[in-house]
Every structure is written in C-alpha cells, then in structure tokens.
Scaffold this active site. Structure first.
Site, mmCIF file in Angstrom:
data_model
loop_
_atom_site.group_PDB
_atom_site.id
_atom_site.type_symbol
_atom_site.label_atom_id
_atom_site.label_comp_id
_atom_site.label_asym_id
_atom_site.label_seq_id
_atom_site.Cartn_x
_atom_site.Cartn_y
_atom_site.Cartn_z
ATOM 1 N N GLU A 90 -14.934 9.231 -20.570
ATOM 2 C CA GLU A 90 -15.269 8.925 -19.252
ATOM 3 C C GLU A 90 -16.252 8.963 -18.513
ATOM 4 O O GLU A 90 -16.654 9.626 -17.668
ATOM 5 C CB GLU A 90 -14.297 10.149 -18.406
ATOM 6 C CG GLU A 90 -12.816 10.450 -18.980
ATOM 7 C CD GLU A 90 -12.422 11.721 -18.265
ATOM 8 O OE1 GLU A 90 -13.174 12.544 -17.901
ATOM 9 O OE2 GLU A 90 -11.393 12.105 -18.454
ATOM 10 N N PRO A 91 -17.221 7.964 -19.076
ATOM 11 C CA PRO A 91 -18.705 7.921 -18.335
ATOM 12 C C PRO A 91 -18.456 7.409 -16.763
ATOM 13 O O PRO A 91 -17.899 6.456 -16.701
ATOM 14 C CB PRO A 91 -19.271 7.189 -19.423
ATOM 15 C CG PRO A 91 -18.204 6.363 -19.942
ATOM 16 C CD PRO A 91 -16.865 7.015 -20.094
ATOM 17 N N GLY A 92 -19.631 7.890 -16.195
ATOM 18 C CA GLY A 92 -19.748 7.325 -14.693
ATOM 19 C C GLY A 92 -20.948 6.921 -14.910
ATOM 20 O O GLY A 92 -21.296 5.911 -14.929
ATOM 21 N N CYS B 285 -33.182 14.308 10.094
ATOM 22 C CA CYS B 285 -33.753 15.549 10.778
ATOM 23 C C CYS B 285 -33.292 16.901 9.902
ATOM 24 O O CYS B 285 -32.579 17.496 10.465
ATOM 25 C CB CYS B 285 -33.502 15.676 12.143
ATOM 26 S SG CYS B 285 -34.559 14.335 13.116
HETATM 27 C C1 LIG Z 1 -17.577 13.122 -12.900
HETATM 28 C C2 LIG Z 1 -16.751 12.878 -13.929
HETATM 29 C C3 LIG Z 1 -17.027 12.052 -15.209
HETATM 30 C C4 LIG Z 1 -18.270 11.400 -15.198
HETATM 31 O O1 LIG Z 1 -19.512 12.152 -15.255
HETATM 32 P P1 LIG Z 1 -20.867 11.367 -15.646
HETATM 33 O O2 LIG Z 1 -21.828 12.445 -15.479
HETATM 34 O O3 LIG Z 1 -21.040 10.667 -14.354
HETATM 35 O O4 LIG Z 1 -20.632 10.685 -16.832
HETATM 36 C C5 LIG Z 1 -16.323 12.341 -16.168
HETATM 37 N N1 LIG Z 1 -14.965 12.990 -16.136
HETATM 38 C C6 LIG Z 1 -14.707 13.692 -15.086
HETATM 39 C C7 LIG Z 1 -13.427 14.447 -14.797
HETATM 40 C C8 LIG Z 1 -15.546 13.774 -13.970
HETATM 41 O O5 LIG Z 1 -14.955 14.527 -12.963
#
Ligand SMILES: *Cc1c(COP(=O)(O)O)cnc(C)c1O
Length: 409
Positions: free
Chosen positions: A269-271, A338
């Site tokens: 699950e990469p973001g 601010c």
């Molecule tokens: C935020 C999150 C991710 C992604 O994390 P990154 O550091 O952006 O890759 C994956 N899994 C879960 C459950 C998250 O909350």
C-alpha cells in the site's frame, strides 16, 4: 537512481512558469509520467510473484490522479468513508478498495462492508463486533501490530509497541479466540510499519512476523505489507532500492507460500512512493527581506498549503525557476501564515528576487490532502500533466467556498 527534477525546469516539455501565468500562483502540479514510472518500478521489482498495489490514497486524492491509478491497474487503500466515495467516483469497484480504519465508529465499517469494500480490522473490540454482525458471511483482514520500530522519525512510525495502530501480535491468543467464537473468515493479515523506510530489513522483519502468525489462520489469501518506501528528497539521496527489496521479499514470500501450502497474494500500500516525486508546489516570492540575522524569502503560500516541514520536519528541495543561474545565497524560505511558518532554513538558492517563481519538490504526497483554510486562506488549484498535456484538475478555491458552511450572519 537519480532524484527527479524537471529537466531544464521543464515537465514533459511544459514550462512550469508558464503554468503559473495561465493558472495562477500558488499551484500544485503533478507529473503523470512520474506516477506511471513509479508504478512500473514497483511492478518490475515484484514481477516474479502475485503482487497487487493498493495505492494509499490519503497521499493524494485528486480524482484525476485516482483515475490515472485505476487506468494503470493500481487498486486502492482508503482510511475513511470520504476516500472510499472518491475511489468509487474515480471508477473503482468497491471490491478493489480496502478500508484500513484507525479506531473509527463501527458504523463506518458497516458502510464500507455493505458497499463491498474489504476491511482491515484494527482492534479486538472491532473484531468482536465484526464477528457478532457478520459471523462468517463477510471476509476481512486483520491489522497486526508487529512491535517493530522503523521509519524516518517517530512521528511517522506506526508499528512500534507504543503505536496506536493495529492489534498487537502479543494478543494472538485473544484474536484466535474471537475468530473461533464467530467463525470469522480471515482472508488476510496486514501490517503497515511506517513511512520513509529505506532498507529491505524492516520489511523482512515484519514479513517474518506475519508469516509466523499466518500459520494460525488456515484460510488466508493475502499478506499485506503496507506502504512506507522511502523516496528521494535530496540530490543523490539514498532511497529504497526497489529491485533489491523486491528480490529479497519475493524469495522469502515464495518460501512462505510453499510452507503454507498455497499461493497467496502479496499486497503493498504505497502512498508516498507513487506520488511524492510527481508533485511540485509552485509559489511566487512576495518579499525578499535582508535582515541582519538572515535573508528571508516570503512566498504567497504557507503551512496551510504544505504542512509537512512544520509538522514533521520534512525536507523539500527548492528550485528558483525564474533565476536558475543566479549567484548562490543563503535564505530562510517562509510562508505567510501568522505562526512560525518555515519551509526551509539556511537554504542556498540562486539569488531570489521579488516575483520569482519557486518550486517545492516532493509535493505530490501529503501536500494538498493535508492543506487547510487556516488564516482564511484559500487552497491552490491543481494541474495534472499527462501525455504532454497540462490539464486543470481542481480550480482554485474562492471566498464563497469558504463561507458556504457558515450560518452565523
Ligand atoms: C499512510 C498509509 C500508507 C502509506 O504510507 P506511505 O508512507 O505514504 O507509503 C499505507 N498503509 C496505511 C494503512 C497507511 O495508513
């Protein structure tokens, strides 16, 4: 691997300064080409196994970005009903979406299950409720807290013993008791270690914990190792070597599947990894102040648009697009909010003049999605560049947008 930087400050041949003339400043710009490249990198690294990418969309929920992800075969991980709805608006089937809540009202879980999404159960009380409510009629995953500390800094670690996330692996007996009591259909084990993890080691360590735990669950289809791959922030920055990480984890995963007796799917699950480097926040300098202590560059933006530096000390490389060949000088680059609102301290930049356009790099993840209206400031527009075309994918906010929910007049 090199950090991405717009070559000669062009993104897919498009001049970012010209974009600020067309769409105004400040402006978020995303390079779809970079997103496609990052997805391809990840797929390449895990080519030998059954791997699925579930984009953790809290990083960037622009619908055009979600649609692009869907088109290139990436599925979704969401953390709220709102994100789930956005996923569906972008064309996803609910069955392609995983809901990974953190202590939410159980009604939110009910909504997600009823719409067809799969849930990562993150507490024993929720597991109990899930069993009572659905018995063995709905599948779910369990989010395990492996008690491993890894990640860029303590604020972005999510799997150490003191973290609020998931069910501690030490409570395995109680998990098994609840699962047995209601005959809950556990189809996967999940964990997410944290963010900015560079090496394969922490992933292997938590993978081993999940593999060991998996022996107690005979109906698994999925092992979900979460996100958190480190990206490049500085020229020459050390980042996750994806091919090496893929090779090491794939090997371990294959051995596990053999022992388990079945081919499972491996989910990530990469973001940040998918979208961070694709994004630029373009701002205009408003005042250059030569103070006896420091040179300050003020810009027409602030922590209301990009909170990461103030929230957890993140580094954003800055380019002076308007004067790339200027003599280097040291500046504090600050926002207009601010509060203490510092994007960068003692940063060497080509001489900055009033009305120059600066680009903050790595603004594609946790930029716009973390933005606010603090100081009654409006949020920027967003542009997606894909296949050589720049397209406005969110208009700039107006004061009417801000006043819409106020009833006190
Ligand atoms: C935020 C999150 C991710 C992604 O994390 P990154 O550091 O952006 O890759 C994956 N899994 C879960 C459950 C998250 O909350």
């Amino acid at each position: 691997m090199q950090r991405t930087e717009p070559q000669n400050y062009l993104i897919q041949g498009i001049d970012p300064i010209q974009l600020t003339e067309q769409f105004g400043s400040p402006l978020y710009v995303y390079d779809g080409g970079t997103i496609r490249r990052k997805v391809a990198e990840l797929l390449h690294a895990f080519a030998g196994i059954n791997m699925k990418i579930k984009y953790a969309c809290k990083a960037n929920t622009n619908l055009a970005v979600l649609k692009l992800m869907r088109e290139i075969g990436v599925e979704l991980d969401v953390v709220s009903p709102g994100e789930l709805e956005m996923g569906k608006l972008a064309g996803y089937n609910a069955s392609q979406i995983t809901f990974t809540p953190s202590g939410v009202p159980f009604e939110e879980v009910r909504e997600a299950v009823e719409t067809g999404a799969i849930v990562n159960v993150d507490s024993l009380p929720l597991l109990e409720w899930f069993g009572q409510t659905y018995g063995n009629t709905k599948p779910c995953l369990i989010r395990i807290k492996p008690n491993v500390a890894a990640g860029g800094n303590i604020k972005i670690m999510t799997a150490h013993a003191d973290s609020k996330f998931g069910i501690s692996v030490l409570l395995l007996d109680q998990i098994l008791e609840v699962v047995k009591k209601y005959d809950i259909k556990i189809i996967g084990l999940h964990q997410h270690t944290g963010s900015d993890i560079k090496d394969a080691e922490p992933f292997l360590k938590v993978a081993d914990i999940l593999f060991e735990t998996a022996k107690h669950f005979p109906h698994l289809e999925i092992i979900d190792l979460g996100g958190g791959f480190k990206v490049s922030y500085l020229p020459g920055d050390a980042i996750t070597d994806m091919d090496l990480l893929g090779e090491k984890i794939s090997e371990r995963f294959k051995t596990f599947c053999k022992e388990y007796g079945r081919e499972l799917q491996l989910w990530f699950e990469p973001g940040k990894f998918l979208v961070s480097e694709s994004g630029y926040l373009l701002v205009k300098t408003t005042v250059v102040k030569e103070d006896p202590a420091r040179n300050f560059v003020h810009v027409d933006s602030g922590l209301n648009h990009l909170i990461r530096p103030m929230m957890y000390g993140s580094y954003h490389h800055i380019l002076n697009l308007s004067n790339p060949d200027g003599a280097l000088k040291s500046y504090n680059v600050v926002g207009y909010i601010c509060e203490t609102d510092t994007f960068a301290s003692d940063r060497e930049l080509p001489e900055v003049r009033k009305d120059d356009i600066l680009a903050f790099l790595n603004a594609g993840a946790y930029g716009f999605t973390m933005s606010s209206n603090y100081n009654a400031r409006l949020r920027p527009a967003e542009v997606l560049i894909d296949n050589g075309q720049a397209r406005l994918v969110r208009r700039r906010e107006t004061l009417e947008d801000l006043l819409q929910t106020q009833l006190g007049m």
